[in-house]
Scaffold this motif. Sequence first.
Motif, PDB file in Angstrom:
ATOM      1  N   LYS A 153       0.833  -1.199   0.000  1.00 22.69           N
ATOM      2  CA  LYS A 153       0.000   0.000   0.000  1.00 22.69           C
ATOM      3  C   LYS A 153       0.872   1.255   0.000  1.00 22.69           C
ATOM      4  O   LYS A 153       1.794   1.376   0.799  1.00 22.69           O
ATOM      5  N   LEU A 154       0.554   2.188  -0.895  1.00 24.44           N
ATOM      6  CA  LEU A 154       1.231   3.478  -0.967  1.00 24.44           C
ATOM      7  C   LEU A 154       0.262   4.568  -0.547  1.00 24.44           C
ATOM      8  O   LEU A 154      -0.814   4.698  -1.132  1.00 24.44           O
ATOM      9  N   LEU A 155       0.648   5.334   0.446  1.00 23.34           N
ATOM     10  CA  LEU A 155      -0.172   6.437   0.941  1.00 23.34           C
ATOM     11  C   LEU A 155       0.700   7.679   1.104  1.00 23.34           C
ATOM     12  O   LEU A 155       0.966   8.121   2.216  1.00 23.34           O
ATOM     13  N   PRO A 156       1.164   8.284   0.005  1.00 25.37           N
ATOM     14  CA  PRO A 156       2.032   9.456   0.138  1.00 25.37           C
ATOM     15  C   PRO A 156       1.260  10.655   0.689  1.00 25.37           C
ATOM     16  O   PRO A 156       0.049  10.772   0.501  1.00 25.37           O
ATOM     17  N   ALA A 157       1.993  11.509   1.353  1.00 23.46           N
ATOM     18  CA  ALA A 157       1.407  12.742   1.877  1.00 23.46           C
ATOM     19  C   ALA A 157       0.917  13.614   0.723  1.00 23.46           C
ATOM     20  O   ALA A 157       1.459  13.565  -0.387  1.00 23.46           O
ATOM     21  N   LEU A 158      -0.105  14.395   0.979  1.00 24.05           N
ATOM     22  CA  LEU A 158      -0.632  15.287  -0.061  1.00 24.05           C
ATOM     23  C   LEU A 158       0.390  16.336  -0.478  1.00 24.05           C
ATOM     24  O   LEU A 158       0.272  16.925  -1.554  1.00 24.05           O
ATOM     25  N   THR A 159       1.396  16.569   0.347  1.00 26.99           N
ATOM     26  CA  THR A 159       2.433  17.556   0.037  1.00 26.99           C
ATOM     27  C   THR A 159       3.626  16.928  -0.690  1.00 26.99           C
ATOM     28  O   THR A 159       4.608  17.616  -0.944  1.00 26.99           O
ATOM     29  N   THR A 160       3.537  15.670  -1.049  1.00 28.40           N
ATOM     30  CA  THR A 160       4.614  14.997  -1.771  1.00 28.40           C
ATOM     31  C   THR A 160       4.812  15.646  -3.129  1.00 28.40           C
ATOM     32  O   THR A 160       3.845  15.866  -3.863  1.00 28.40           O
TER      33      THR A 160
END
Length: 87
Positions: free
Chosen positions: A57-64
């Motif tokens: 699962k990939l859940l990058p931050a919205l600021t990535t």
Amino acid sequence: MSAIRDEHGALGAKVRGRGLMWGLEFADTRRATAVARRAFELGLLIETSGPESEVVKLLPALTTTPEELAEGLRTLARAVRDTVRLP
């Protein structure tokens, strides 16, 4: 993610998700754990999910940034390549 799936079609990988939440599901349930472990060794923190922990699962931050996302996907692709030869 689709490129990783396409490169490793023999692994039975499927891509799932929407927005920035994406997962790479493997037919062999051990593979997701091995990929997550190898990705961590390479500096990428990801986790598994699914009833048998079969999804990376990939859940990058919205600021990535786009550059950070590209680097993370390169690392994930390497982790998958490095674990192709699981018994």
